[in-house]
Design a protein around this motif. Structure first.
Motif, PDB file in Angstrom:
ATOM      1  N   PHE A 170       0.835  -1.200   0.000  1.00 20.45           N
ATOM      2  CA  PHE A 170       0.000   0.000   0.000  1.00 20.45           C
ATOM      3  C   PHE A 170       0.875   1.257   0.000  1.00 20.45           C
ATOM      4  O   PHE A 170       0.598   2.217  -0.724  1.00 20.45           O
ATOM      5  CB  PHE A 170      -0.931  -0.026   1.216  1.00 20.45           C
ATOM      6  CG  PHE A 170      -1.790   1.188   1.331  1.00 20.45           C
ATOM      7  CD1 PHE A 170      -1.507   2.187   2.249  1.00 20.45           C
ATOM      8  CD2 PHE A 170      -2.897   1.347   0.501  1.00 20.45           C
ATOM      9  CE1 PHE A 170      -2.306   3.314   2.345  1.00 20.45           C
ATOM     10  CE2 PHE A 170      -3.711   2.468   0.591  1.00 20.45           C
ATOM     11  CZ  PHE A 170      -3.405   3.456   1.515  1.00 20.45           C
ATOM     12  N   ASN A 171       1.936   1.257   0.799  1.00 20.87           N
ATOM     13  CA  ASN A 171       2.856   2.403   0.832  1.00 20.87           C
ATOM     14  C   ASN A 171       3.517   2.616  -0.525  1.00 20.87           C
ATOM     15  O   ASN A 171       3.673   3.753  -0.983  1.00 20.87           O
ATOM     16  CB  ASN A 171       3.928   2.218   1.911  1.00 20.87           C
ATOM     17  CG  ASN A 171       3.406   2.507   3.283  1.00 20.87           C
ATOM     18  OD1 ASN A 171       2.376   3.161   3.450  1.00 20.87           O
ATOM     19  ND2 ASN A 171       4.102   2.003   4.297  1.00 20.87           N
ATOM     20  N   LEU A 172       3.902   1.527  -1.195  1.00 21.08           N
ATOM     21  CA  LEU A 172       4.530   1.653  -2.514  1.00 21.08           C
ATOM     22  C   LEU A 172       3.555   2.229  -3.539  1.00 21.08           C
ATOM     23  O   LEU A 172       3.932   3.064  -4.381  1.00 21.08           O
ATOM     24  CB  LEU A 172       5.064   0.299  -2.980  1.00 21.08           C
ATOM     25  CG  LEU A 172       6.310  -0.214  -2.251  1.00 21.08           C
ATOM     26  CD1 LEU A 172       6.620  -1.641  -2.703  1.00 21.08           C
ATOM     27  CD2 LEU A 172       7.482   0.696  -2.513  1.00 21.08           C
ATOM     28  N   VAL A 173       2.317   1.788  -3.491  1.00 22.12           N
ATOM     29  CA  VAL A 173       1.302   2.305  -4.410  1.00 22.12           C
ATOM     30  C   VAL A 173       1.101   3.791  -4.160  1.00 22.12           C
ATOM     31  O   VAL A 173       1.053   4.610  -5.108  1.00 22.12           O
ATOM     32  CB  VAL A 173      -0.019   1.528  -4.285  1.00 22.12           C
ATOM     33  CG1 VAL A 173      -1.167   2.223  -5.005  1.00 22.12           C
ATOM     34  CG2 VAL A 173       0.153   0.104  -4.785  1.00 22.12           C
ATOM     35  N   CYS A 174       0.982   4.179  -2.907  1.00 22.95           N
ATOM     36  CA  CYS A 174       0.786   5.594  -2.568  1.00 22.95           C
ATOM     37  C   CYS A 174       1.970   6.442  -3.025  1.00 22.95           C
ATOM     38  O   CYS A 174       1.790   7.532  -3.575  1.00 22.95           O
ATOM     39  CB  CYS A 174       0.569   5.775  -1.066  1.00 22.95           C
ATOM     40  SG  CYS A 174      -1.024   5.181  -0.522  1.00 22.95           S
ATOM     41  N   LEU A 175       3.181   5.938  -2.808  1.00 20.99           N
ATOM     42  CA  LEU A 175       4.367   6.677  -3.213  1.00 20.99           C
ATOM     43  C   LEU A 175       4.470   6.791  -4.743  1.00 20.99           C
ATOM     44  O   LEU A 175       4.910   7.797  -5.272  1.00 20.99           O
ATOM     45  CB  LEU A 175       5.628   6.019  -2.647  1.00 20.99           C
ATOM     46  CG  LEU A 175       5.869   6.213  -1.163  1.00 20.99           C
ATOM     47  CD1 LEU A 175       7.044   5.382  -0.707  1.00 20.99           C
ATOM     48  CD2 LEU A 175       6.085   7.682  -0.838  1.00 20.99           C
ATOM     49  N   LEU A 177       2.019   7.061  -6.801  1.00 22.15           N
ATOM     50  CA  LEU A 177       1.004   7.986  -7.275  1.00 22.15           C
ATOM     51  C   LEU A 177       1.327   9.447  -6.939  1.00 22.15           C
ATOM     52  O   LEU A 177       0.683  10.358  -7.457  1.00 22.15           O
ATOM     53  CB  LEU A 177      -0.357   7.612  -6.682  1.00 22.15           C
ATOM     54  CG  LEU A 177      -0.927   6.247  -7.123  1.00 22.15           C
ATOM     55  CD1 LEU A 177      -2.216   5.956  -6.389  1.00 22.15           C
ATOM     56  CD2 LEU A 177      -1.148   6.227  -8.629  1.00 22.15           C
ATOM     57  N   CYS A 178       2.273   9.651  -6.061  1.00 18.92           N
ATOM     58  CA  CYS A 178       2.638  11.014  -5.684  1.00 18.92           C
ATOM     59  C   CYS A 178       3.421  11.674  -6.814  1.00 18.92           C
ATOM     60  O   CYS A 178       4.311  11.046  -7.408  1.00 18.92           O
ATOM     61  CB  CYS A 178       3.498  11.018  -4.421  1.00 18.92           C
ATOM     62  SG  CYS A 178       2.600  10.531  -2.952  1.00 18.92           S
ATOM     63  N   PRO A 179       3.109  12.938  -7.113  1.00 18.29           N
ATOM     64  CA  PRO A 179       3.886  13.633  -8.163  1.00 18.29           C
ATOM     65  C   PRO A 179       5.297  13.944  -7.678  1.00 18.29           C
ATOM     66  O   PRO A 179       5.510  14.245  -6.507  1.00 18.29           O
ATOM     67  CB  PRO A 179       3.099  14.905  -8.399  1.00 18.29           C
ATOM     68  CG  PRO A 179       2.308  15.109  -7.158  1.00 18.29           C
ATOM     69  CD  PRO A 179       2.058  13.753  -6.561  1.00 18.29           C
ATOM     70  N   VAL A 180       6.221  13.830  -8.569  1.00 19.55           N
ATOM     71  CA  VAL A 180       7.622  14.104  -8.248  1.00 19.55           C
ATOM     72  C   VAL A 180       7.946  15.512  -8.715  1.00 19.55           C
ATOM     73  O   VAL A 180       7.790  15.836  -9.899  1.00 19.55           O
ATOM     74  CB  VAL A 180       8.552  13.090  -8.937  1.00 19.55           C
ATOM     75  CG1 VAL A 180      10.009  13.401  -8.628  1.00 19.55           C
ATOM     76  CG2 VAL A 180       8.205  11.679  -8.525  1.00 19.55           C
ATOM     77  N   PRO A 181       8.369  16.412  -7.816  1.00 21.16           N
ATOM     78  CA  PRO A 181       8.711  17.775  -8.256  1.00 21.16           C
ATOM     79  C   PRO A 181       9.991  17.772  -9.077  1.00 21.16           C
ATOM     80  O   PRO A 181      10.924  17.054  -8.806  1.00 21.16           O
ATOM     81  CB  PRO A 181       8.900  18.522  -6.934  1.00 21.16           C
ATOM     82  CG  PRO A 181       9.160  17.480  -5.916  1.00 21.16           C
ATOM     83  CD  PRO A 181       8.522  16.211  -6.400  1.00 21.16           C
ATOM     84  N   LEU A 182      10.011  18.568 -10.119  1.00 24.38           N
ATOM     85  CA  LEU A 182      11.190  18.661 -10.997  1.00 24.38           C
ATOM     86  C   LEU A 182      11.984  19.881 -10.762  1.00 24.38           C
ATOM     87  O   LEU A 182      11.793  20.887 -10.435  1.00 24.38           O
ATOM     88  CB  LEU A 182      10.778  18.570 -12.456  1.00 24.38           C
ATOM     89  CG  LEU A 182      10.115  17.256 -12.840  1.00 24.38           C
ATOM     90  CD1 LEU A 182       9.607  17.354 -14.261  1.00 24.38           C
ATOM     91  CD2 LEU A 182      11.119  16.131 -12.717  1.00 24.38           C
TER      92      LEU A 182
END
Length: 182
Positions: A170-175, A177-182
């Protein structure tokens, strides 16, 4: 060192009698020699508690080596059945005291070499009592946080392992889906 001692005591003293050494702690006694409080299980699954005296004795002369050596000799000085143990009393849970009392028909006072050894023995006897007699051994004056850990991770049963895997997934799925700032 203790694993070698365990193997030797098991091989020399317990296996010939059809038993298996489960746990042992070193205790202090007035007699000369090293003393151990041992917990063993027989082939018919009966648990015993015994005091073992270990002495160094001279080994007989061998033809090849032509010298005398020292060898350990083990002797059981006291034996009780676990089912006869009525109460295991830690005396005072608020201080570091390696002494405890075992209540059989009579009371046997024991002084372990450390408090850790006392609690190791208490955990072993409690576990065996639950498994063999399906009742909990009556413990008095022990700090329960050292007898039965309360953390979720202390019991690694199948359900707990599965819950941990799901939590990590679940933690991997949530991570992901999080946007990565560029």
């Amino acid at each position: 060192m203790s694993s070698l001692l365990r193997e030797e005591m098991d091989r020399v003293l317990f296996r010939p009698e059809g038993q298996k050494l489960v746990e042992f702690i070193e205790i202090e006694e007035l007699q000369q020699g090293r003393h151990f409080l041992c917990v063993s299980i027989s082939k018919d699954k009966e648990a015993q508690i015994s005091v073992v005296l270990c002495r160094r004795v001279k080994q007989s002369r061998t033809k090849k080596l032509q010298h005398y050596g020292l060898e350990d000799s083990y002797e059981r000085t006291e034996i009780w059945a676990l089912e006869d143990l009525l109460i295991l009393d830690g005396r005072d849970p608020d201080i570091d005291d390696p002494c405890f009392l075992m209540y059989f028909d009579t009371v046997r006072s024991v002084r372990a070499v450390s408090c850790a050894a006392k609690y190791t023995l208490a955990r072993c006897l409690l576990s065996l009592s639950r498994k063999r007699h399906h009742t909990a051994l009556k413990l008095e004056n022990f700090d329960w946080t050292y007898i039965q850990p309360t953390a979720m991770y202390s019991d690694r049963g199948d359900c707990i392992v599965l819950a941990q895997i799901c939590f990590y997934a679940f933690n991997l799925v949530c991570l992901s889906l999080c946007p990565v700032p560029l």
